[in-house]
Motif scaffolding. Sequence first.
Motif, PDB file in Angstrom:
ATOM      1  N   ARG A  30      -0.394  -1.294 -10.111  1.00 46.94           N
ATOM      2  CA  ARG A  30       0.557  -1.228  -8.996  1.00 46.94           C
ATOM      3  C   ARG A  30       0.419   0.089  -8.239  1.00 46.94           C
ATOM      4  O   ARG A  30       0.735   0.168  -7.051  1.00 46.94           O
ATOM      5  N   ARG A  31      -0.057   1.138  -8.892  1.00 42.76           N
ATOM      6  CA  ARG A  31      -0.185   2.443  -8.238  1.00 42.76           C
ATOM      7  C   ARG A  31      -1.363   2.510  -7.277  1.00 42.76           C
ATOM      8  O   ARG A  31      -1.456   3.429  -6.478  1.00 42.76           O
ATOM      9  N   TYR A  32      -2.253   1.558  -7.378  1.00 41.35           N
ATOM     10  CA  TYR A  32      -3.454   1.596  -6.548  1.00 41.35           C
ATOM     11  C   TYR A  32      -3.224   0.883  -5.214  1.00 41.35           C
ATOM     12  O   TYR A  32      -2.526  -0.121  -5.146  1.00 41.35           O
ATOM     13  N   ARG A  33      -3.828   1.413  -4.188  1.00 44.24           N
ATOM     14  CA  ARG A  33      -3.641   0.865  -2.849  1.00 44.24           C
ATOM     15  C   ARG A  33      -4.104  -0.587  -2.773  1.00 44.24           C
ATOM     16  O   ARG A  33      -5.093  -0.980  -3.383  1.00 44.24           O
ATOM     17  N   GLY A  34      -3.386  -1.349  -1.988  1.00 38.45           N
ATOM     18  CA  GLY A  34      -3.736  -2.738  -1.753  1.00 38.45           C
ATOM     19  C   GLY A  34      -2.878  -3.284  -0.636  1.00 38.45           C
ATOM     20  O   GLY A  34      -1.914  -2.639  -0.196  1.00 38.45           O
TER      21      GLY A  34
END
Length: 863
Positions: free
Chosen positions: A296-300
């Motif tokens: 969830r912390r990673y960009r998307g």
Amino acid sequence: MSAPTGSTVITCSERLGVVTRRGKRKRERISGGGRVSVTNRLWTHLGFLFYVSFLALARLSFSQPTGSVDTNETLLTAASASVEAGSSSSDLNRVRSGRQVFPGVIVGWIRSYGRLVGADSCSFGSGDQPELCGWSHSNLSSLHWELSHGLNSNWIGGPVEDGSEDKEGGYLVFETSQIPNISGRSSQSAVLEGPVHPPTSALGGCLSFKYSLDGLSPEKMRVLLHPILQSEGRYVFDGLSQLLSRDGDHGQDVVLWETRDSTDGKWRTAEVVYTCRHPHQIYLEGIPREPSQLSRRYRGFIAIDDVMFKTADQCPGHCTFDGGLCDWTNEQQDDFDWTLGRGSQNPATGPIMDRASYTHGGSSGGYAFIDSSFPRRSGDRARLSSREFSSTKGDSPLCMRFWTHMYGNGIGTLRVIVHDVEDDQDRVIWSLSGEAGNAWYQGQVPISSFTAFKIVFEGEVGKNNLGDIAIDDLSFAPGACPSAPQTAAGLSGDCTFEIDECGWANVGPASRTDEMDWERRLGSNARTAISDHTIGSPTGNFMTLSGLSVQRAGDRAWMTSPSFNGSSKPRCISFWYYMHEPFIDTSGPSLGGLKVYTKPAPSASSNNDLAYHQPKMTPIWRLYNQQAPVWKYAQAKFMEAEPVQIVFEGIHGSSRANGFVGIDDIAFFEGDCTTMPESAYVNEGECSFEKDMCNWKNTSSDLVYRWQLATITRRPANLPDKTFGAPVGYAYFDIFSQNPQGPPVRLVSMVPATGDRMCFSFWYAGFGAGESTVLRVLTAEPKSPDSDSSDDDEGTQVWKLTAANLNTQSPIWRPAQVSMDGSNPMRIILEGQANNGGFAIDDISFHPGECTSKLNLKLHLVH
């Protein structure tokens, strides 16, 4: 005629809308191919306003007691009610969970009227003039969609172009990595509320839109239908300022469409056909992964563009059968016809009600069925044929989903057939026989064809007159999908692994070709619990490498498919893979590898065990080590004139962490497809030297002056493997000679043509005394088996490196590459020469086109 999901998504309103393309605005009043006057359009919407007002006034005069409203009378039918790329029916029909909240909305008269008139389509404007076109954000969610365009893609997130390939064109984007302060708000999704629409006709309406998903943090995107029901016995009516509103009761909301699959930032088109007897709204919902998940912390992002409301007949192939057969027709050369029904007249066969009513409740809706009663006889067939579709492109197969009901003692067979319009030939791609219980079940099948085609549902009467077969809610989605249920797939090779292995099998122990097995496993039983791809749940199954025995780096597991007939046309295999290594130590990635091969199928008189004939294995796809902590799509092309099998090879690396390799949802389709992902492209000459030298051969029979594989007891300078960091798994030569220049050693492989140009890549490491140690790459024409010429004196040098400037006392792996002419087959020769030292090589690969990387190496290139 275009394929179902290839329907043109116009970026301007088809009825009364505003066009915004490349900064230019136009007003068009278009309906189909003709014009509709403003007066007629005004009367249409005034009629709807009068309808709502009449209902409100009627309820004020004849109000019912609270709770007397029959909510089961709401007809909610979704022809695209199947979840894209394989969600389960239980997930499909589930309303929003507790962490997604639908706010109540009070819609103003003037605002509602404007939204009803102007929101038939929306391309969300352009960079300097963005617009929502009557769509609005949910007011109870901290997460929101944002208007943006391609020029802001690296700043805000989203695709680099809008759905019309315009960098300045507008779209909506939801950045899924954000974790807001949700105090007082329980929504964990971004919800976009559509305009209020009047009830549909029996033919239904069609929502068309483009969508794009990318990154690690998106979980899924959904389309939901919210019927605006009567509140406490009446529609809320409050004069001119507040025309129509609804309370926050969303128990009747229905998931019309859903996808969890990344599009890698590319735009795809979705079409959703539905019917509803009440005023209603459409919600577009983006759902991120749980905040507790690391991804969830990673960009998307999830992006939406070119939203359009159309009549159902503008979405070809889709059908709810509520208002007829849509664009499906009964053929004239069969024995009898498919007919429409609302409920069986015989309790011993046929459905009680249509699929939507069976799932959601209600008393409205229809389906198509074959009536097996008199005068039908066993073996009679009825064929329901679609309109003609154009051929599918190599990378654009379709997934057709439908619901079927097969209840009765005399149930025969239901078949799905692709009819070649040019050759007038039928190809059965799905078949199910016998009673399946008094319930509706979802089926799906991949659709592909090199030529124009029609899709045919063929129902065959069984042994008696208790054999009514029904179908309902036909829909199409882009991309391949495994045939389901598995019993209908036969030995096609398609498999979701939810029930069994569908004919895929580990090779027998007598073969001595691998050291491990593949096993079917629940996601909850994986080393780290994950959801499978098919149903998106830890209770789903997939195939992964067995952990029952102690593995060494390079150990392999082979899983073979059923045998397929040979064909002169190219075919494709698609599947989903999971390759994740949570912890990577200082030696580098070491998870393992996944490869796909073709091999000749065993003859009828032989065993399926590879030990009987040791066939040639042709690689068609491969990836190594860490890829992503999500399921990723893969496909590869194969073309074999003789009977063939597919082999999945899993390779164990040296990783001591809890990563693993998994595969799921295998499907086959016709087409000249490209390799996906692009990095998985493989050529016959490729080799990672884990267990053997692949197709590379020594030209010398000398036991000393030759290339050889590294072993635990014999390897230069304790050099580890490049692929996995293991002690072994590469090839090398090590020569000590009294002569100033030792004899050359050659490793040769045949390489097929790849196109105009190709890039030959490999890794090397030099060791020993470097002054005389040389490594060359040469090319030569193919040599016929009858040729008497030797490999030792042939070849044109294209690359050369001496080890004089390398630190040969502490060798390390370095990359190398050289561009070659790939228009014709050739031999590639790796030639080494030394009198006190040598070179090691690993991970030989080929890629179409020129080499593009700029390697900072002191190489002497010879052309």
